[in-house]
Design an enzyme around this catalytic site. Structure first.
Site, PDB file in Angstrom:
ATOM      1  N   GLY A   1       0.773  -1.245   0.000  1.00 40.08           N
ATOM      2  CA  GLY A   1       0.000   0.000   0.000  1.00 40.08           C
ATOM      3  C   GLY A   1       0.798   1.286   0.000  1.00 40.08           C
TER       4      GLY A   1
ATOM      5  N   ASP B   1       0.898   3.308   4.511  1.00 46.12           N
ATOM      6  CA  ASP B   1      -0.150   4.047   3.809  1.00 46.12           C
ATOM      7  C   ASP B   1      -1.192   4.616   4.754  1.00 46.12           C
ATOM      8  OD1 ASP B   1      -1.153   1.533   4.466  1.00 46.12           O
ATOM      9  OD2 ASP B   1      -1.837   1.023   2.449  1.00 46.12           O
TER      10      ASP B   1
ATOM     11  N   ASP C   1      -5.002   2.570  10.883  1.00 44.73           N
ATOM     12  CA  ASP C   1      -6.412   2.264  11.147  1.00 44.73           C
ATOM     13  C   ASP C   1      -6.526   1.746  12.585  1.00 44.73           C
ATOM     14  OD1 ASP C   1      -9.056   1.605  10.982  1.00 44.73           O
ATOM     15  OD2 ASP C   1      -8.849   0.113   9.402  1.00 44.73           O
TER      16      ASP C   1
ATOM     17  N   LYS D   1      -6.951   7.398  10.156  1.00 45.00           N
ATOM     18  CA  LYS D   1      -8.414   7.466  10.257  1.00 45.00           C
ATOM     19  C   LYS D   1      -8.829   8.096  11.569  1.00 45.00           C
ATOM     20  CE  LYS D   1      -9.754   3.866   7.111  1.00 45.00           C
ATOM     21  NZ  LYS D   1     -10.456   2.594   6.908  1.00 45.00           N
TER      22      LYS D   1
ATOM     23  N   PHE E   1     -13.672   3.557   4.136  1.00 42.46           N
ATOM     24  CA  PHE E   1     -12.727   2.750   3.361  1.00 42.46           C
ATOM     25  C   PHE E   1     -12.308   3.524   2.112  1.00 42.46           C
ATOM     26  CE2 PHE E   1     -11.140  -0.575   0.599  1.00 42.46           C
ATOM     27  CZ  PHE E   1     -10.294  -1.235   1.487  1.00 42.46           C
ATOM     28  N   VAL E   2     -11.009   3.823   2.026  1.00 34.24           N
ATOM     29  CA  VAL E   2     -10.510   4.653   0.926  1.00 34.24           C
ATOM     30  C   VAL E   2      -9.578   3.863   0.006  1.00 34.24           C
ATOM     31  CG1 VAL E   2     -10.731   6.802   2.228  1.00 34.24           C
ATOM     32  CG2 VAL E   2      -8.579   5.520   2.329  1.00 34.24           C
TER      33      VAL E   2
ATOM     34  N   ASP F   1      -5.494  -0.077  -2.096  1.00 31.15           N
ATOM     35  CA  ASP F   1      -6.269  -0.932  -2.990  1.00 31.15           C
ATOM     36  C   ASP F   1      -7.566  -1.415  -2.374  1.00 31.15           C
ATOM     37  OD1 ASP F   1      -5.051  -2.803  -1.078  1.00 31.15           O
ATOM     38  OD2 ASP F   1      -5.872  -4.347  -2.401  1.00 31.15           O
TER      39      ASP F   1
ATOM     40  N   ARG G   1      -5.070   1.014  -7.015  1.00 33.43           N
ATOM     41  CA  ARG G   1      -3.827   1.603  -6.489  1.00 33.43           C
ATOM     42  C   ARG G   1      -3.326   2.726  -7.379  1.00 33.43           C
ATOM     43  NH1 ARG G   1      -2.102  -1.803  -2.345  1.00 33.43           N
ATOM     44  NH2 ARG G   1      -2.318  -4.041  -2.683  1.00 33.43           N
TER      45      ARG G   1
HETATM   46  P1  5GP Z   1      -4.175  -1.284  10.805  1.00 35.22           P
HETATM   47  O1  5GP Z   1      -3.209  -2.425  10.995  1.00 35.22           O
HETATM   48  O2  5GP Z   1      -3.693   0.031  11.355  1.00 35.22           O
HETATM   49  O3  5GP Z   1      -5.558  -1.641  11.231  1.00 35.22           O
HETATM   50  O4  5GP Z   1      -4.377  -1.109   9.259  1.00 35.22           O
HETATM   51  C1  5GP Z   1      -3.361  -0.712   8.453  1.00 35.22           C
HETATM   52  C2  5GP Z   1      -3.427  -1.420   7.119  1.00 35.22           C
HETATM   53  O5  5GP Z   1      -4.758  -1.790   6.756  1.00 35.22           O
HETATM   54  C3  5GP Z   1      -2.964  -0.451   6.065  1.00 35.22           C
HETATM   55  O6  5GP Z   1      -1.593  -0.620   5.803  1.00 35.22           O
HETATM   56  C4  5GP Z   1      -3.823  -0.806   4.874  1.00 35.22           C
HETATM   57  O7  5GP Z   1      -3.176  -1.769   4.093  1.00 35.22           O
HETATM   58  C5  5GP Z   1      -5.074  -1.404   5.439  1.00 35.22           C
HETATM   59  N1  5GP Z   1      -6.190  -0.412   5.473  1.00 35.22           N
HETATM   60  C6  5GP Z   1      -6.738   0.145   6.574  1.00 35.22           C
HETATM   61  N2  5GP Z   1      -7.726   1.005   6.241  1.00 35.22           N
HETATM   62  C7  5GP Z   1      -7.796   0.989   4.894  1.00 35.22           C
HETATM   63  C8  5GP Z   1      -8.622   1.690   3.937  1.00 35.22           C
HETATM   64  O8  5GP Z   1      -9.473   2.521   4.240  1.00 35.22           O
HETATM   65  N3  5GP Z   1      -8.404   1.397   2.634  1.00 35.22           N
HETATM   66  C9  5GP Z   1      -7.454   0.509   2.221  1.00 35.22           C
HETATM   67  N4  5GP Z   1      -7.335   0.327   0.904  1.00 35.22           N
HETATM   68  N5  5GP Z   1      -6.658  -0.164   3.083  1.00 35.22           N
HETATM   69  C10 5GP Z   1      -6.830   0.082   4.407  1.00 35.22           C
HETATM   70 MG    MG Z   2      -1.268  -2.102   3.671  1.00 37.48          MG
END
Ligand code: 5GP
Ligand code: MG
Length: 190
Positions: free
Chosen positions: A48, A107, A110, A138, A159-160, A166, A172
């Protein structure tokens, strides 16, 4: 705007401007290290962050060795995290990072579980320092409370896709960052 987006959140020129500014902020912060700006080891998290990382490091003119780390948490058509997996075969981070100043580039922040797992893994390789930077964060409690050194943009909890992010491997290549429509999400699940 791409037909599968509900709306655009951040347009390409705004991304470019902010990424350049963020690179300066990152370098400014390292400047205070004993002995001046050290050699930095960027660790972009694949896949990402590849576009963000490519743009960010081109605003950092000093010597650097880039080490990729491959991480996945949203396999296929999932839009919520399914647990973090670091793929060692697709990573080229040295086992020994002694003396290195690591900059983790991701990227989107979350739940924070990706950055937590990655920084824990990197710490076990004995670097001199680890800093983290993310393109997007977020606006949800877990993300806002998670310690991260640099954030380019805070965005609503949706969700973006685009600019490297992606859905099911697609989107992407979109130059803007936008919210994927429910209709597009459903269409990929069929
Ligand atoms: P976390 O581990 O902080 O929950 O999530 C991080 C990873 O989840 C990011 O590197 C990404 O790959 C994916 N992710 C989280 N939210 C989104 C979103 O809104 N869109 C996309 N495409 N990927 C997300
Ligand atoms: Mg990722």
């Amino acid at each position: 705007m791409h037909a599968d987006l509900d709306r655009v959140l951040i347009e390409a020129p705004a991304i470019a401007q902010r990424v350049a500014e963020l690179a300066r902020q990152v370098l400014d912060e390292w400047k205070d290290a004993p002995g001046g700006t050290p050699e930095i080891t960027p660790v972009p998290l694949m896949t990402g962050s590849f576009i963000f990382a490519a743009d960010l490091i081109r605003h950092m003119p000093q010597m650097m060795q880039i080490q990729l780390m491959s991480v996945s948490s949203y396999p296929g058509t999932a839009t919520t995290s399914q647990g973090v997996h670091i793929d060692r075969r697709k990573s080229n981070v040295p086992d020994d990072l002694t003396g290195r100043h690591v900059l983790v580039i991701d990227d989107i922040l979350d739940s924070g579980s990706t950055l937590r797992a990655v920084t824990e893994d990197l710490r076990s390789r004995n670097p001199e320092a680890i800093k983290t930077c993310v393109l997007l964060r977020k606006q949800r409690p877990e993300a806002m409370a998670f310690p991260v050194d640099h954030v380019a943009f805070d965005i609503p909890d949706e969700f973006v896709v685009g600019y490297g992010l992606d859905y099911n491997g697609y989107y992407r290549n979109l130059p803007d960052i936008g919210v994927l429509s429910e209709k597009a999400i459903e269409a990929h699940r069929l």
